[in-house]
Enzyme design. Structure first.
Site, PDB file in Angstrom:
ATOM      1  N   ASP A  56       1.009  -1.466  -0.312  1.00 35.42           N
ATOM      2  CA  ASP A  56       0.457   0.040   0.270  1.00 35.42           C
ATOM      3  C   ASP A  56       0.855   1.340   0.012  1.00 35.42           C
ATOM      4  O   ASP A  56       1.953   1.680   1.142  1.00 35.42           O
ATOM      5  CB  ASP A  56      -0.851  -0.038   1.636  1.00 35.42           C
ATOM      6  N   THR A  89      -3.247   5.870  -4.049  1.00 35.38           N
ATOM      7  CA  THR A  89      -1.943   6.107  -3.603  1.00 35.38           C
ATOM      8  C   THR A  89      -0.854   6.259  -3.843  1.00 35.38           C
ATOM      9  O   THR A  89      -0.155   6.953  -4.380  1.00 35.38           O
ATOM     10  CB  THR A  89      -2.068   5.723  -2.281  1.00 35.38           C
ATOM     11  N   THR A  90      -0.235   5.442  -4.573  1.00 34.55           N
ATOM     12  CA  THR A  90       0.763   4.877  -5.561  1.00 34.55           C
ATOM     13  C   THR A  90       0.307   5.221  -6.440  1.00 34.55           C
ATOM     14  O   THR A  90       1.298   6.162  -6.921  1.00 34.55           O
ATOM     15  CB  THR A  90       0.472   2.723  -5.438  1.00 34.55           C
ATOM     16  N   ASP A 380      -8.976  -0.783   1.962  1.00 35.94           N
ATOM     17  CA  ASP A 380      -8.937   0.179   1.083  1.00 35.94           C
ATOM     18  C   ASP A 380     -10.935  -0.234   0.006  1.00 35.94           C
ATOM     19  O   ASP A 380     -11.184   0.764  -0.779  1.00 35.94           O
ATOM     20  CB  ASP A 380      -7.753  -0.307   0.057  1.00 35.94           C
TER      21      ASP A 380
HETATM   22  P1  ADP Z   1      -2.791   2.256  -6.091  1.00 32.14           P
HETATM   23  O1  ADP Z   1      -2.185   2.750  -4.334  1.00 32.14           O
HETATM   24  O2  ADP Z   1      -2.314   3.598  -6.816  1.00 32.14           O
HETATM   25  O3  ADP Z   1      -4.466   2.234  -6.457  1.00 32.14           O
HETATM   26  P2  ADP Z   1      -2.625  -0.224  -6.596  1.00 32.14           P
HETATM   27  O4  ADP Z   1      -1.193  -1.151  -7.258  1.00 32.14           O
HETATM   28  O5  ADP Z   1      -4.020  -0.381  -5.912  1.00 32.14           O
HETATM   29  O6  ADP Z   1      -2.057   0.716  -6.734  1.00 32.14           O
HETATM   30  O7  ADP Z   1      -2.419  -0.275  -8.293  1.00 32.14           O
HETATM   31  C1  ADP Z   1      -3.955   0.289  -9.499  1.00 32.14           C
HETATM   32  C2  ADP Z   1      -4.513   0.189 -10.440  1.00 32.14           C
HETATM   33  O8  ADP Z   1      -4.002  -1.310 -10.921  1.00 32.14           O
HETATM   34  C3  ADP Z   1      -5.346   1.078 -11.154  1.00 32.14           C
HETATM   35  O9  ADP Z   1      -4.685   1.265 -12.316  1.00 32.14           O
HETATM   36  C4  ADP Z   1      -5.868  -0.726 -11.474  1.00 32.14           C
HETATM   37  O10 ADP Z   1      -6.956  -0.214 -12.756  1.00 32.14           O
HETATM   38  C5  ADP Z   1      -5.135  -1.168 -11.793  1.00 32.14           C
HETATM   39  N1  ADP Z   1      -5.664  -2.619 -11.653  1.00 32.14           N
HETATM   40  C6  ADP Z   1      -6.188  -3.471 -10.887  1.00 32.14           C
HETATM   41  N2  ADP Z   1      -6.780  -4.681 -11.286  1.00 32.14           N
HETATM   42  C7  ADP Z   1      -5.980  -4.517 -12.694  1.00 32.14           C
HETATM   43  C8  ADP Z   1      -5.913  -5.810 -13.700  1.00 32.14           C
HETATM   44  N3  ADP Z   1      -6.092  -7.532 -13.235  1.00 32.14           N
HETATM   45  N4  ADP Z   1      -4.937  -6.019 -14.061  1.00 32.14           N
HETATM   46  C9  ADP Z   1      -4.840  -4.762 -14.754  1.00 32.14           C
HETATM   47  N5  ADP Z   1      -4.961  -3.451 -13.793  1.00 32.14           N
HETATM   48  C10 ADP Z   1      -4.957  -3.742 -12.391  1.00 32.14           C
HETATM   49 MG    MG Z   2      -4.772   0.440  -4.855  1.00 37.74          MG
END
Ligand code: ADP
Ligand code: MG
Length: 513
Positions: A56, A89-90, A380
């Protein structure tokens, strides 16, 4: 002439700009590899040896001991994102860092910082309206909400549980507290180490770390009248030190009897009131506990003030400050109060009735690290589902929305006058960091993926880089159930732009020793 103290340090002009930008970029860079479903985790070891393992972004940046003031501003981007929408957040931190990187290039090409700032603000406005255009027409029903929850969980620790099962629990929890509005604060998360994560369940009420004060008390009370006391159930002692001279055994016995009857009086007053369960924020004498156990009143002592507040508000119980004021009017109600023992920990469950306005996700897992990361994942997911349900707006994930807004910003850049145009274009390039990073983190070539994504976006209108187990494909994310709340994207653009422009504008850093 010196106007500053000799010890203060001053950096000016380009040096100040570039050192701030480098620091901001470095922070963003530190979380880049955790983005997306194939993002890696980080292990953070505190100065006292405590370990946090997480994916996270907000947690990582929070645990890192960041000192540089400009770097700290990127940490704040993640914090704001976490507070406002609970996810992304990332994305927000990486976007802020990339906007800074692009600003650095522009400064080197002699574009003035204020021009960059204006261009970025202009681009952010275009980006926001491009997000609006990406909002799905679909109804935000349970299926879509479960997809939102699952998308926020991919790549996170789920303690071996399927994201599907967790998503169902999360959506059920949020539905439970949604009527005219979504009362997100009424969903609590309580963790308990010691079982497989598949034992994670939804409790219709609240869970507190409290144990009955006597083993003989009932452990399970149905249809419970509840009282909350702020009263110590002990022998009264004066504030002054007093000594009594006793000169016969009769007097001693009388004193002891008096104490006994005072204590029994407390238990009788409570039992006579008809209450079934008592929580008190103060101490209870062991003799009172025995009497209360005999009377069958389930009692908990030394309640923390936060637990007392939680129980009071969930069950509609009034707080009683003096025992003689105890009356039915202050009683709250729950369908069931039960206590359970988990290893060395005792928990009290207050369920049903008025308490069922709130709901608790009772998280189980084999180890502390598993439950901690599972808790973050669930929090989250709760946040994104609440956000999506409240606004009713969901956009495609997997980079599709970022590709679309970059495309719009790039297209509208042509209409922007002067050097500002360069900044608007740079903003569009910065947005590409999301799909590029998703590609890189899932082992794809970022440049090739970006080219393919743009082409697919051009022809299909919606294209994301979907990761499904080992497979990575370019597809419409909506078909694959990869969707994010629109507000997560809006907030990421806004907070990243704000931080990047604020840092870029600084050309003088004066630091006290
Ligand atoms: P954040 O802290 O920004 O939420 P995450 O590590 O949770 O970072 O990644 C979020 C990103 O991953 C979003 O852009 C979301 O649309 C994308 N995402 C989630 N599931 C998938 C998937 N199965 N394939 C590709 N991208 C995905
Ligand atoms: Mg996320």
């Amino acid at each position: 002439m010196f106007i500053l103290s000799e010890d203060s340090q001053r950096t000016q002009g380009r040096d100040a700009q570039s050192s701030n930008i480098v620091a901001g970029k470095a922070v963003a860079e530190s979380v880049r590899t955790t983005l997306g479903p194939r993002g890696m985790d980080k292990m953070l070891v505190g100065s006292s040896g405590d370990v946090v393992i997480t994916n996270d972004g907000a947690t990582i940046l929070d645990e890192m001991d960041i000192e540089h003031p400009a770097a700290q501003m990127i940490v704040e981007v993640a914090e704001t994102q976490e507070e406002e929408v609970g996810d992304g957040t990332t994305t927000a931190a990486v976007l802020a860092g990339t906007l800074l990187g692009e600003a650095e290039d522009l400064i080197e090409q002699d574009v003035h910082a204020t021009t960059i700032v204006e261009g970025y603000h202009e681009a952010a406005r275009i980006a926001q309206s491009a997000v609006d255009e990406m909002v799905l027409e679909a109804d935000v029903d349970d299926d879509l909400l479960e997809e939102v929850a699952e998308s926020s969980m991919t790549g996170k620790g789920t303690g071996g549980l399927t994201a599907e099962a967790l998503a169902e629990t999360v959506v059920e929890a949020v539905r439970h507290v949604a009527d005219d509005e979504v009362r997100r604060d009424d969903v609590a998360v309580h963790t308990q180490v010691g079982a497989s994560s598949s034992a994670t369940e939804l409790v219709p009420g609240i869970v507190v770390d409290e144990e009955p004060i006597h083993d003989e008390m009932p452990g399970d009370v149905e249809d419970a009248d509840i009282a909350i006391l702020d009263v110590a159930l002990e022998v009264r002692t004066g504030d002054v030190d007093a000594e009594y001279a006793i000169d016969s055994i009769d007097q001693l016995n009388a004193a002891i009897d008096h104490e006994e009857s005072e204590l029994r009086g407390y238990a009788e007053t409570i039992a006579d009131s008809g209450v079934d369960v008592v929580f008190t924020t103060e101490d209870v004498d062991d003799r009172v506990a025995t009497h209360l156990a005999n009377e069958g009143v389930l009692t908990f002592e030394n309640l923390s003030s936060s637990d007392a507040r939680k129980i009071a508000s969930a069950t509609g119980t009034g707080r009683v400050g003096a025992l003689e004021d105890l009356s039915e009017d202050d009683f709250g109600h729950a369908d069931r109060i039960r206590t359970e023992r988990y290893g060395d920990d005792d928990l009290a469950f207050v369920e049903g009735g008025a308490a069922a306005e709130t709901v608790t996700v009772f998280v189980r897992g084999g180890t502390e690290h598993v439950v901690d990361e599972l808790e973050r994942t669930i929090r989250d997911a709760l946040d994104v589902v609440a956000t999506a349900l409240a606004s009713g707006e969901v956009v495609p994930g997997a980079g599709a929305t970022e590709i679309a807004i970059a495309d719009r910003v790039r297209a509208e850049a042509a209409g922007v006058e002067g050097r500002k145009q360069l900044a608007v274009e740079a903003f569009a390039d910065a947005l590409d960091v999301v799909p590029r990073t998703l590609a890189a983190n899932s082992g794809q070539d970022p440049i090739d993926s970006l080219v393919d994504l743009r082409a697919a976006h051009e022809s299909e209108g919606r294209a994301g880089l979907i990761t499904d187990g080992e497979e990575v494909t370019i597809d419409d994310p909506v078909d694959d159930g990869v969707v994010d709340p629109a507000d997560v994207k809006r907030e990421a653009v806004e907070s990243a732009t704000e931080a990047a422009t604020m840092i870029a504008r600084i050309d003088d850093v004066i630091a006290a020793e």
